[in-house]
Each structure stands twice: as C-alpha cells, then as structure tokens.
Design an enzyme around this catalytic site. Structure first.
Site, mmCIF file in Angstrom:
data_model
loop_
_atom_site.group_PDB
_atom_site.id
_atom_site.type_symbol
_atom_site.label_atom_id
_atom_site.label_comp_id
_atom_site.label_asym_id
_atom_site.label_seq_id
_atom_site.Cartn_x
_atom_site.Cartn_y
_atom_site.Cartn_z
ATOM 1 N N GLU A 33 -0.136 2.514 -5.944
ATOM 2 C CA GLU A 33 -1.599 2.715 -5.908
ATOM 3 C C GLU A 33 -2.116 3.432 -7.154
ATOM 4 O OE1 GLU A 33 0.195 6.163 -3.428
ATOM 5 O OE2 GLU A 33 0.680 4.108 -3.981
ATOM 6 N N ASP A 83 -5.349 7.347 -9.303
ATOM 7 C CA ASP A 83 -4.525 7.170 -8.120
ATOM 8 C C ASP A 83 -5.440 7.168 -6.890
ATOM 9 O OD1 ASP A 83 -1.475 7.506 -7.151
ATOM 10 O OD2 ASP A 83 -2.797 8.577 -5.782
ATOM 11 N N ILE A 84 -5.157 6.264 -5.920
ATOM 12 C CA ILE A 84 -5.948 6.223 -4.694
ATOM 13 C C ILE A 84 -5.574 7.419 -3.819
ATOM 14 C CG2 ILE A 84 -6.499 4.906 -2.615
ATOM 15 C CD1 ILE A 84 -5.809 2.374 -4.119
ATOM 16 N N ASP A 138 -3.236 -3.952 1.000
ATOM 17 C CA ASP A 138 -3.321 -4.924 -0.101
ATOM 18 C C ASP A 138 -4.775 -5.234 -0.433
ATOM 19 O OD1 ASP A 138 -0.609 -5.026 -0.307
ATOM 20 O OD2 ASP A 138 -0.373 -7.014 0.582
ATOM 21 N N ASN A 181 -2.840 2.685 4.617
ATOM 22 C CA ASN A 181 -1.835 1.712 5.054
ATOM 23 C C ASN A 181 -1.525 1.864 6.537
ATOM 24 O OD1 ASN A 181 -1.053 -0.192 3.118
ATOM 25 N ND2 ASN A 181 0.223 1.269 2.039
#
Length: 294
Positions: free
Chosen positions: A214, A171-172, A188, A179
């Site tokens: 993500e 996971d980011i 993106d 964002n």
C-alpha cells in the site's frame, strides 16, 4: 453452495471464423510464476474457475468453481459470468455478458487477464509482456522496478546540473483494517481507486509509481521543497475529502506522506533518498496520520 446455472450468449448460428483472426488471454495479476501466461482462444468455449474441468484453472479463493466463460459468437468473443460469487468485470465494470474488445481487462475474483485479438496477436503479446515489466497490473501505474530506474537517472541529472529533485513516499493509513472489513477485493479496489485519483494530479514530467503493497512514490524533477509540500498536501486532500465506495459500502481512506529533496548532492543513491523520505513518512504516521512531513 455455489450456483452453477449457465446462460449462453444469444448469437447468430455461424461461429466466428478463426481463419483471419486469433485471440488470447494473458494473465497479468496477481504477479508471480503465472504472470504473462498466455491462453489461446479457439472456436470452442473456454471456462475460467477453480474446478478441475475448467480450461483455465485458477487456484484462488476469490474465484468460483465455474466463474466465467469466454464464448465465441458470429461477431466476436463474449465474456459471460456464470453466476459467480464475486462477479466478472470487464474494465472494472460488472459484466454478466459482455462483448470483448482488443485490449480489454477481464477480472475474475482478484485475478486479472488482458484480452488480445487481431491479426498480430504475437507482437501484441510481446508488447504486453514488456509492459508487465514496467507497469503494476493492479493499479495501472509504474511499478517499483521502473521507479528505481527513473529515480537513478534523475539523481544523476540532479547531481550533474545541481538541480532540485524531490521524492514523496506515501502510505495508506490502516490498510490492514480496510482489508479486514472490505475483504481483499475491497482492498484491491482501494488501491486502484487511490491510484486513479492521484494519477490525475501528476504532471507528465513527474513519475507516480507503486512502491509495494500500500506504499506509493512520486518523483518530482526540478521541484524544490515548497513545491513538493504543496503537491503532497493536495494529494492527501484528494484522498480524504471524498469517501470511497465499494459495492454497497462507503468508507473513508487517508494517506500519510513523507518527502525529501536533494540539490546536486554527490554520490547519493536511490536508497539514500528513499530512506530519508521513509523516515519522514513514519514521522507523519507517528504524529497522527493523514498528513505530510518534510
């Protein structure tokens, strides 16, 4: 106010003949009811944008009123940016005017289209629709549907032959902040760039997929825990060691990873394995992020 000055392609007088050739754009991202929509391209120009006068009307805040135009010329079709706010890209390369080739990806704002051209567009279109069922259009890696099918097959094989099977869930870290600071186009870009970096470290017999948002997954057949930890550590370093750059902004990205391994367990399901790996992923988050837990 948006600029609407338009520049036409300089091309020979005689337009492209449609007698022996057809072309179309296929909407591939964002997903939803519009995914897979086909827009035939004839001899006249075709404008993409938010405006009601556009041939392809896109209701998305990232798209300008008149964003881009597909224009026929004597030697093919061109994508022309109409001085849009967020730019027009062909295969992720900024394009003010670019001749399109069969299979090119056209991006306007955060919307992506596939350009198909040739003598058998109908067959290519159906192939593209199938591709959309197993590939995530934004990152160009396998999607959740294909991941679950692959994991189910590999679990059955692991159970039958008592062979190791490892799963890494990633996971980011703080993706919401990325964002907010970079905008959704920057978000993106981050997803695409991360997928490209990781993809180069995955072997042919392994599977790398976007699980959702993500979160990503790697399925490692025939891989015991020590091998899975080694790979996961490498992927964490691949992401954090080199900054990301979007337009004129440079920023750091890290990921957290959790993994689990099964060897010949009976009656285990994909959901069981995913839950175990996710528990380890949340542990990595709670322990400070940018790390692997198993």
């Amino acid at each position: 106010m948006e600029k609407v000055t338009e520049t036409w392609v300089t091309a020979p007088d005689r337009p492209v003949s449609m007698t022996n050739r057809t072309a179309c754009l296929v909407h591939i991202y964002p997903t939803g009811s519009g995914m897979g929509a086909r827009y035939p391209i004839a001899e006249a120009q075709l404008v993409l944008g938010r405006g009601s006068d556009c041939e392809i009307r896109i209701n998305d805040h990232s798209v300008s009123r008149r964003h881009a135009r597909i224009q026929p010329g004597a030697d093919g079709y061109y994508a022309v940016d109409l001085q849009s706010t967020n730019g027009t890209y062909v295969n992720d390369v900024p394009a003010s005017m670019c001749k399109l080739k069969d299979g090119d990806y056209l991006r306007v704002g955060n919307c992506i289209y596939r350009f198909l051209m040739g003598g058998n567009v109908e067959a290519e279109y159906h192939e593209e629709i199938y591709r959309l069922t197993i590939i995530d259009a934004l990152t160009d890696i396998h999607n959740k549907r294909y991941f679950l099918e692959f994991l189910d097959r590999e679990l059955a094989r692991s159970s039958r032959y008592e062979r190791p099977l490892s799963l890494v869930m990633m996971d980011i870290d703080r993706f919401k902040t990325i964002n907010e600071e970079m905008g959704h186009l920057g978000g993106d870009f981050t997803l695409r760039e991360l997928a490209a970096r990781i993809k180069g470290n995955i072997r042919r017999e392994e599977l790398f997929a976007r699980y959702g948002g993500e979160e990503f997954a790697v399925v490692l057949p025939e891989t015991p825990p020590d091998g899975a930890v080694k790979l996961a550590d490498r992927l964490v370093k691949v992401i954090c060691q080199q900054p990301f750059q979007f337009e004129d902004k440079t920023f750091s990205v890290t990921i957290s990873a959790g993994l689990t391994t099964t060897v010949g367990e009976k009656d285990i399901t994909p959901s069981d394995l995913i839950r175990r790996a996710d528990e380890k992923l949340y542990q990595a988050k709670n322990e400070g992020r940018n790390r692997v837990c198993n």
